[in-house]
Design a protein around this motif. Structure first.
Motif, PDB file in Angstrom:
ATOM      1  N   ARG A 177      87.950  17.711 158.099  1.00 19.36           N
ATOM      2  CA  ARG A 177      89.197  19.191 159.226  1.00 19.36           C
ATOM      3  C   ARG A 177      89.400  19.282 157.559  1.00 19.36           C
ATOM      4  N   SER A 178      90.300  18.520 156.983  1.00 11.66           N
ATOM      5  CA  SER A 178      91.408  19.566 155.730  1.00 11.66           C
ATOM      6  C   SER A 178      90.420  20.143 155.535  1.00 11.66           C
ATOM      7  N   LEU A 179      89.472  19.564 155.283  1.00  8.84           N
ATOM      8  CA  LEU A 179      88.838  20.833 154.012  1.00  8.84           C
ATOM      9  C   LEU A 179      88.195  22.557 155.115  1.00  8.84           C
ATOM     10  N   LEU A 180      87.920  22.242 155.815  1.00  4.20           N
ATOM     11  CA  LEU A 180      87.987  23.422 156.447  1.00  4.20           C
ATOM     12  C   LEU A 180      89.098  24.785 156.262  1.00  4.20           C
ATOM     13  N   SER A 181      89.531  24.115 155.815  1.00  3.11           N
ATOM     14  CA  SER A 181      91.093  25.653 155.300  1.00  3.11           C
ATOM     15  C   SER A 181      90.639  25.397 153.150  1.00  3.11           C
ATOM     16  N   LEU A 182      89.345  25.065 153.143  1.00  2.00           N
ATOM     17  CA  LEU A 182      89.129  25.546 151.583  1.00  2.00           C
ATOM     18  C   LEU A 182      89.239  27.567 151.639  1.00  2.00           C
ATOM     19  N   PRO A 183      89.159  28.241 151.197  1.00  2.99           N
ATOM     20  CA  PRO A 183      88.729  29.312 151.105  1.00  2.99           C
ATOM     21  C   PRO A 183      88.038  29.967 150.760  1.00  2.99           C
ATOM     22  N   ASN A 184      87.046  30.896 151.681  1.00  2.00           N
ATOM     23  CA  ASN A 184      86.458  31.439 151.450  1.00  2.00           C
ATOM     24  C   ASN A 184      85.928  32.759 150.818  1.00  2.00           C
ATOM     25  N   ASP A 185      87.143  32.617 149.881  1.00  2.00           N
ATOM     26  CA  ASP A 185      86.923  33.968 148.951  1.00  2.00           C
ATOM     27  C   ASP A 185      86.387  33.545 147.761  1.00  2.00           C
ATOM     28  N   GLY A 186      86.631  32.264 147.570  1.00  2.00           N
ATOM     29  CA  GLY A 186      86.388  31.679 146.110  1.00  2.00           C
ATOM     30  C   GLY A 186      85.055  31.731 145.260  1.00  2.00           C
ATOM     31  N   THR A 187      84.836  30.913 144.395  1.00  2.00           N
ATOM     32  CA  THR A 187      84.105  30.369 143.648  1.00  2.00           C
ATOM     33  C   THR A 187      83.245  29.046 143.989  1.00  2.00           C
ATOM     34  N   LEU A 188      83.164  28.435 144.648  1.00  2.00           N
ATOM     35  CA  LEU A 188      82.812  26.805 145.135  1.00  2.00           C
ATOM     36  C   LEU A 188      82.230  27.398 145.386  1.00  2.00           C
ATOM     37  N   LYS A 189      80.599  25.807 144.694  1.00  2.00           N
ATOM     38  CA  LYS A 189      79.332  26.709 144.856  1.00  2.00           C
ATOM     39  C   LYS A 189      79.282  24.963 146.114  1.00  2.00           C
ATOM     40  N   ARG A 190      79.402  24.094 145.829  1.00  2.00           N
ATOM     41  CA  ARG A 190      79.117  22.551 146.858  1.00  2.00           C
ATOM     42  C   ARG A 190      81.104  22.090 146.931  1.00  2.00           C
ATOM     43  N   VAL A 191      80.446  20.978 147.575  1.00  2.00           N
ATOM     44  CA  VAL A 191      81.474  20.315 148.018  1.00  2.00           C
ATOM     45  C   VAL A 191      81.244  18.608 148.058  1.00  2.00           C
ATOM     46  N   ASP A 192      80.946  17.728 147.670  1.00  2.00           N
ATOM     47  CA  ASP A 192      80.837  16.772 147.486  1.00  2.00           C
ATOM     48  C   ASP A 192      81.702  15.370 148.164  1.00  2.00           C
ATOM     49  N   ILE A 193      81.378  15.350 149.247  1.00  2.00           N
ATOM     50  CA  ILE A 193      81.791  13.900 150.154  1.00  2.00           C
ATOM     51  C   ILE A 193      81.461  12.711 149.914  1.00  2.00           C
ATOM     52  N   SER A 194      80.491  12.413 149.667  1.00  2.00           N
ATOM     53  CA  SER A 194      79.801  11.403 149.794  1.00  2.00           C
ATOM     54  C   SER A 194      80.307   9.665 149.796  1.00  2.00           C
ATOM     55  N   PHE A 195      79.875   9.330 150.393  1.00  2.00           N
ATOM     56  CA  PHE A 195      80.458   7.559 150.583  1.00  2.00           C
ATOM     57  C   PHE A 195      81.830   8.242 151.515  1.00  2.00           C
ATOM     58  N   HIS A 196      81.814   8.279 152.319  1.00  2.00           N
ATOM     59  CA  HIS A 196      83.138   8.896 153.587  1.00  2.00           C
ATOM     60  C   HIS A 196      82.820   7.756 155.403  1.00  2.00           C
ATOM     61  N   TYR A 197      84.041   8.297 155.967  1.00  2.00           N
ATOM     62  CA  TYR A 197      83.793   7.857 157.237  1.00  2.00           C
ATOM     63  C   TYR A 197      83.779   8.745 158.180  1.00  2.00           C
ATOM     64  N   VAL A 198      83.317   9.745 157.908  1.00  2.00           N
ATOM     65  CA  VAL A 198      83.611  11.135 158.510  1.00  2.00           C
ATOM     66  C   VAL A 198      82.137  10.918 159.811  1.00  2.00           C
ATOM     67  N   PRO A 199      82.497  11.335 161.445  1.00  2.00           N
ATOM     68  CA  PRO A 199      81.387  10.902 161.844  1.00  2.00           C
ATOM     69  C   PRO A 199      80.652  12.045 162.019  1.00  2.00           C
ATOM     70  N   ASN A 200      79.076  11.694 162.346  1.00  2.00           N
ATOM     71  CA  ASN A 200      77.983  13.243 162.077  1.00  2.00           C
ATOM     72  C   ASN A 200      78.747  14.404 162.634  1.00  2.00           C
TER      73      ASN A 200
END
Lengths: 390, 342, 303
Positions: free
Chosen positions: C247-270
């Motif tokens: 949920r913290s990652l929802l604060s990532l800026p949406n006006d930036g240059t990010l193309k990809r976020v990888d959280i593989s191997f995680h304990y986040v519910p579906n």
């Protein structure tokens, strides 16, 4: 010599619903054989004999007694006496009757093995008294093939290479004590009567640090102790946990041998399973793995014979020859599965284990034929019935 | 003075001990002059540049030399009253337990500032610039500077009992702890926290006291993630909810929200046995649970963690002593799950 | 745990180098490693460096070095490389420690100071190091290095400090496996502040803060960093990320240059993964989900 049947019949001692039995019988029927399955359950229950049903020149295949919990119960019961004779406390008939099937559980492998030996020795006696028949697996070879220390001892006596092993070690403390002067040691502790990764622990220590890599789990303590085979390899670092696991395996008989490094195919280690049929290395498959266990259940992957042959280069014919010689130590067995480890420099090999039922290799072809077709065609070739006396 | 070559920590320590450490000395690596490593503090030269300087526990250290530059400076548990105005610390300044420290230099800039237990600090300096700010237990701290830059990291204000408000200029933070800040009854409007906000026993005991910008923040109660209902409406927590919680930390939190005494009353606990141990009085309590085996638990105080514990024991245990013995021999927590613990 | 050797490195296919016969020209990544009862390890390095065209060699992978599985540090190896740097003047990519767990536990691998190595190879663009026991980065100024990967069972915070104190002005890819406190990790999210402040690597494009047991705290802090406005790839995989960190990652800026976020191997519910996928301004990779109710939530390389 008595007249043979025109078309010899093919008898299969097996668990009829097992994958192996179904695969074999359908292959054999496809090739026009008259096949009859004798269920282990019936034979165990003493409902029928085998030898008196076989005609001269018939073929008897003894297949794996696995994949049937009632048969496992029967074998455990058949092993009570022999296990007690070893001075161990076997599961009693009542305890065995109360057992419930639990996936992955390794139920008293030693008692099970002794029970199976009991069944096989009864069968061998019967066959000795009966008509000459051809045997695809020999009831007097199977106990040795199913006993790693005995099998390796036989190979070693024939001058074949095996990993160095240490007899007489069955507890963690004994192992540690035996190697207490070694700063570093890599060993395998394997169940004497398991196969591949079943009941195998790769043990290593460096000074005071240690680890054990295994897919075997120990649950419960004392009377409630259970060994399980999981499909995930884990690394243990806690010495008391490692010791408890090794000791539990030790109670079921183990072999302690060098943990040898393996050759790699691309990025993964592999070993070789070669099926020797009628003395000739036929089907071969590389089993690559990202753990010390080249077991297809543990995320291991098949590598084709061609890939392995390319990798082994000049060692390939030598590897096949080693496997043929290993199988040759069991001349009464029509086929033997042999697992061979190849050293990383591709210059030497070590025979790891034999498998009496190592021919369940679905889809694998050699000269265009699958395993069962190869076996059955070799059977059709004129041959003398295998002698069944020792 | 001519530029000095860079010294290893060992050589630097030897020079310092000999009293011949030159001004402007540069040291690479960790120069550990903490009380543990170096009882008796040698005098420090002026204009010292060092990667990491550890002076913690040097109880006689009451001032730092001028011109000190460090990547990380640890001066925990020293007698510092103030810091030189020209002190430069790039990454982290740890002033934990400096209970005589009264002020920091104006415009002080550092990545992480640790003022844990600096109980003489009542105000932070103007134009402070930090990412991480730890002021746990700064109970005299009351005055925010009129202007400062605090953003990005965590702001830990637990036990800042005098604190009444947060300033408006706070940037986006990753976590805020205002636990045990009873006089803090509001947060700055527009405050954004990407991680968690711990409000246990703070003045933020009404949901409306959180600004709208924190609608989605993860609330915490004493270190445990909680929902808004648990945080703000503890009266809606049912006894069963407390008793059936399987996670020990969550159970401790729920019991804290519910009230320990209230639970024993509401659940009609029966006192089976009472005695004393070094921690104080102990009670063996039983709660009859409908449709489940009775809950028998030892209530005792643990001096080491300074917490009141209520630990479930088997039903068959009849005395406090037997319960304590059973707990001591308890080696596989998975076998028996403690039901309440506070 | 690392289970497989590298098959590709520095943009080249990895070729096992056992002797001169394995040389296939400089446009391969050669992998040299010590083998049980085999040719001397340093003889193999010699043979490689003596191959025709070795001066053009661009990528080198060193697997288990002599004694690495018996606790020998990479000191002699690094010394050899430093001494022979002039024979490998085109070396762009170096991987020190392509060692899988079967050969040696990650936390048992003993490394050494990479500072002299970086100084001896000023043209090096990519350095990957596995194992952090004994690992150090004595301060260097290295203008060519574009990629630094440090793989560790538990990275001491002091090593992070040393890395951050190096001058690596052209670093584009920074990736660390922070690991587990049981194996050497003694830091906190604040130890990443010098990096998160954004002043270190002006050309950073890919940031990996992986395999951490404080992955949630890292997620909460990284979203406030100016870096996430100018990088393309954020990799928080292999750690113990939970719903909170996601949920913290929802604060990532949406006006930036990010193309990809990888959280593989995680304990986040579906459902939270889906919430994140919908809310992120870029692609989300969330492979290998773990049980969100697992109380222990071990990281991938926890051993």
């Amino acid at each position: 010599m008595k007249a043979r049947r025109l078309h010899p019949k093919l008898w299969v001692l097996a668990n009829p619903s097992s994958n192996r039995a179904r695969a074999f019988t359908s292959s054999a029927r496809g090739l026009g054989w008259h096949v009859e399955v004798i269920p282990y359950a019936d034979y165990l229950a003493g409902l029928l004999g085998i030898a008196d049903r076989l005609g001269e020149g018939d073929v008897l295949r003894i297949d794996s007694p696995g994949e049937d919990f009632d048969v496992a119960r029967g074998l455990l019961k058949a092993g009570i006496e022999r296990r007690a004779a070893e001075g161990a406390a076997p599961l009693s008939v009542a305890q065995i009757d109360r057992l419930e099937y639990s996936p992955g559980e390794m139920l008293r492998p030693r008692q099970w093995y002794l029970g199976y030996c009991e069944l096989l020795s009864r069968l061998a006696c019967e066959l000795r008294a009966g008509l000459p028949v051809r045997l695809m697996a020999h009831p007097e070879d199977i106990p040795t093939l199913f006993d790693k220390p005995a099998c390796q001892a036989r190979w070693q006596a024939s001058g074949l290479p095996v990993p160095r092993s240490w007899a007489g070690l069955s507890t963690y403390d004994e192992i540690r004590d035996r190697f207490r002067d070694c700063e570093r040691r890599r060993l395998f502790v394997k169940l004497a009567h398991g196969y591949s990764a079943m009941g195998a622990v790769a043990l290593e220590w460096q000074g005071s640090r240690m680890r054990a890599i295994t897919a075997t789990r120990l649950c419960g303590q004392g009377d409630r102790e259970r060994l399980y085979m999981s499909n995930r390899v884990r690394v243990l670092h806690d010495e008391s946990e490692i010791a408890a696991l090794v000791d539990a395996l030790g109670r079921e008989c183990v072999i302690v041998e060098d943990w040898l490094p393996k050759a790699r195919l691309d990025s993964r280690a592999f070993d070789l399973r070669v099926l020797v049929i009628a003395g000739r290395a036929c089907h071969a498959v590389g089993r690559t793995s990202d753990s010390p266990f080249c077991n297809l259940n543990l995320g291991g992957q098949r590598a084709s014979a061609r890939q392995v042959q390319e990798r082994l280069g000049g060692f390939w014919p030598r590897a096949l020859e080693l496997c043929e010689r290993a199988a040759g130590c069991f001349p009464r067995s029509f086929y033997v599965g042999v697992d061979l480890l190849v050293s990383p420099n591709l210059r030497s090999g070590a025979l790891l284990e034999a498998n009496a039922f190592g021919d369940y290799l679905p889809g694998l072809r050699h000269d265009g034929l699958d395993v069962y077709e190869t076996q059955l065609l070799a059977l059709s070739a004129p041959a003398e019935p295998a002698p069944c006396s020792t | 003075m001519a530029a000095q070559s860079t010294l290893s920590p060992g050589k630097a320590a030897a020079l310092l001990q000999s009293g011949r450490a030159p001004a402007g000395m540069c040291v690479s690596g960790v120069l550990d002059l903490s009380n543990e490593k170096s009882p008796g503090l040698p005098p420090l030269p002026t204009n010292l540049t060092v990667d990491v300087l550890n002076l913690s526990g040097q109880a006689t250290l009451d001032e730092l030399p001028p011109g000190l530059k460090a990547y990380e400076l640890v001066v925990a548990n020293t007698a510092l009253r103030e810091l030189p105005n020209d002190l430069q610390v790039e990454f982290k300044l740890d002033l934990s337990g400096c209970d005589r420290l009264e002020r920091l230099p104006r415009g002080f800039t550092v990545g992480s500032l640790v003022l844990r237990g600096c109980s003489a600090i009542s105000a932070l300096p103007e134009d402070l610039d930090v990412w991480f700010l730890t002021m746990t237990g700064c109970w005299a701290f009351e005055h925010w500077p009129a202007r400062a830059t605090i953003r990005g990291g965590r702001m830990l204000l637990r036990g800042c009992t005098a604190l009444k408000s947060l300033p408006d200029y706070l940037g986006d933070l990753s976590a805020v702890n205002v636990r045990d800040c009873p006089n803090l009854t509001s947060l700055s409007p527009g405050l954004k926290i990407s991680g968690w906000l711990d409000i246990a026993h703070s003045g933020l005991n009404v949901e409306s006291r959180l600004p709208g910008s924190l609608d989605r923040v993860q609330l915490r109660w004493a270190g445990v993630d909680v929902t808004r209902r648990i945080a703000f409406r503890p009266e809606t927590i049912a006894v069963e909810e407390v008793l059936s919680e399987s996670n020990a930390e969550r159970r401790r939190m729920l019991l804290d929200r519910y009230g320990y005494k209230k639970l024993m009353q509401d659940a009609d606990a029966i006192v089976l046995d009472e005695d004393r141990d070094p921690g104080g009085p102990r009670q063996l309590l039983k709660i009859v649970l409908q449709g489940d085996e009775d809950l028998v638990a030892l209530s005792c105080y643990c001096p080491s963690t300074q917490r009141q514990y209520v630990i479930r024991v088997p039903e068959t245990v009849g005395t406090c002593h037997a319960a304590a013995a059973w707990i001591a021999g308890f080696d596989n927590p998975a076998d028996y799950r403690p039901m309440i613990e506070t | 745990m690392f289970t497989e050797h590298a098959t590709e490195f520095g943009g080249f296919k990895v070729v096992e180098f056992e002797n001169a016969r394995n040389w296939r020209g400089p446009l391969n990544a050669y992998r040299v490693h010590a083998e049980f009862e085999d040719t001397d390890f340093f003889d193999k390095l010699e043979a490689l460096a003596s191959s025709p065209g070795a001066r053009e060699l661009a990528a080198l992978v060193v697997g288990a070095w002599d004694g690495s599985c018996e606790g020998t540090a990479s000191t002699a190896l690094v010394e050899w490389l430093v001494k022979n740097a002039s024979r490998l003047p085109q070396l762009r990519a170096l991987f020190l420690g392509d060692i899988v767990y079967e050969e040696c536990e990650l936390s048992w691998i003993k490394q050494t100071d990479m500072g002299p190595l970086l100084a001896a190879f000023p043209q090096l663009e990519s350095l990957r190091v596995r194992g952090s026991d004994g690992l150090a980065f004595s301060r260097v100024n290295h203008a060519a290095l574009r990629s630094l990967i440090v793989e560790s069972g538990g990275l001491p915070r002091d090593v992070l400090r040393q890395i951050f104190q190096c001058e690596l002005p052209n670093l584009e890819h920074f990736e660390v496996l922070l690991g587990d406190p049981g194996y050497g990790w003694d830091g906190d999210v604040e130890d990443l502040q010098p990096l998160l402040s954004g002043r270190l690597y002006p050309r950073l494009r890919r940031l990996g803060l992986k395999d951490s047991e404080i992955e949630d705290d890292i997620a909460a802090a990284v979203v406030n960093s100016p870096l996430v406005k100018r990088i393309e790839m954020l990799d928080l995989s292999q750690g113990n990320l939970t719903a909170r960190g996601a949920r913290s990652l929802l604060s990532l800026p949406n006006d930036g240059t990010l193309k990809r976020v990888d959280i593989s191997f995680h304990y986040v519910p579906n459902d939270v993964v889906e919430e994140l996928r919908a809310g992120l301004p870029c692609e989300l990779i969330a492979d290998d989900p773990q049980d969100p109710n697992d109380e222990f939530r071990s990281i991938l390389h926890a051993e």
